[in-house]
Write an enzyme that holds these catalytic residues in place. Structure first.
Site, short mmCIF file in Angstrom:
data_model
loop_
_atom_site.label_atom_id
_atom_site.label_comp_id
_atom_site.label_asym_id
_atom_site.label_seq_id
_atom_site.Cartn_x
_atom_site.Cartn_y
_atom_site.Cartn_z
NE ARG A 23 -2.60 0.68 3.61
CZ ARG A 23 -3.47 0.91 4.58
NH1 ARG A 23 -4.73 1.13 4.28
NH2 ARG A 23 -3.11 0.92 5.81
CB THR A 41 -2.23 7.39 -3.00
OG1 THR A 41 -1.55 6.12 -3.13
CG2 THR A 41 -1.34 8.49 -3.56
CG ASP A 92 1.59 -3.20 8.91
OD1 ASP A 92 1.51 -2.34 8.03
OD2 ASP A 92 1.95 -4.39 8.67
CG ASP A 100 5.15 -3.78 10.28
OD1 ASP A 100 5.94 -4.28 9.45
OD2 ASP A 100 4.86 -2.57 10.28
N1 URA Z 1 -3.39 -3.11 6.84
C1 URA Z 1 -3.02 -3.50 8.09
O1 URA Z 1 -2.11 -4.29 8.25
N2 URA Z 1 -3.70 -3.02 9.14
C2 URA Z 1 -4.73 -2.16 9.00
O2 URA Z 1 -5.31 -1.75 10.01
C3 URA Z 1 -5.08 -1.75 7.70
C4 URA Z 1 -4.40 -2.25 6.63
#
Ligand code: URA
Length: 220
Positions: free
Chosen positions: A108, A112, A209, A212
């Protein structure tokens, strides 16, 4: 029950228990991964419920009987979105060892919030696309941008929407609405519908995330 068409939320005590473990910011990566794996089995119990079967005859040590096996007329494709989707794919492949695994690589753009493609192992064309059953795997259905791009990869090759299941741990209403608007017949299987997205496109309360947390790359 929820108000979305074609969205199944796994309301199950074991799911809720393990969700609490993974939402906790103090959970280590090791414990996080094992809790996600336990949830994955519950998600796939639901996600795979419409797989077609056919009758066969088998002989047990006692007698002959009718039994059922998965139909070999359909090809099952597991499509994890890298990198977080990998946490689902080993278990999905254990449950369905005959499936084909086709990885989708996108990340991502944090400004954007749009997906940037870097890889996909999808053929240019599918033979008999109506006979493919696709499980797209991504733990977080947030904005819906990567989800809809991944779904388009398959519908663009004539796989019917109804053959596509999107499996996630946590979904945001924004992502669910986007997928449902563009692809109303795609089924979404999730462990939770959370409240909303924050200004950075993260799900609230969510779990941070997912990539992560899984791969122990959270920077403090
Ligand atoms: N991607 C993630 O890993 N966590 C989120 O909260 C949104 C997208």
């Amino acid at each position: 029950m929820n108000s979305y068409k074609n969205v199944s939320v796994i309301n199950h005590p074991l799911c809720e228990h393990n969700l609490s473990i993974i939402r906790d910011k103090n959970t280590t990566a090791e414990v996080f991964r094992s809790a996600v794996k336990r949830i994955t089995y519950l998600l796939f119990y639901k996600a795979s419920e419409e797989l077609e079967t056919e009758e066969i005859k088998i002989t047990t040590p006692l007698e002959e009987c009718n039994s059922k096996v998965l139909s070999n007329k359909k090809e099952i494709i597991i499509a994890p979105i890298l990198r977080a989707g990998l946490i689902f794919s080993d278990i999905a492949n254990d449950i369905m060892p005959f499936a084909t695994v086709r990885h989708i690589g996108m990340y991502r753009d944090e400004n954007t919030l749009t997906p940037i493609w870097y890889y996909n192992k999808i053929p240019i064309e599918f033979e008999n696309p109506q006979d493919k059953i696709i499980f797209i795997l991504d733990p977080m259905l947030a904005t819906g941008n990567s989800a809809t791009d991944a779904i388009k990869l398959f519908t663009g090759k004539k796989v019917p929407q109804k053959n596509i299941k999107f499996v996630s741990l946590i979904s945001a209403p924004e992502g669910l609405n986007k997928v449902q608007q563009l692809f109303p017949d795609v089924k979404i299987i999730t462990a939770s519908i959370d409240n909303c997205l924050n200004e950075h496109g993260y799900i609230r309360p969510g779990l941070g995330d997912a990539g992560d947390r899984i791969f122990n790359t959270v920077e403090n």
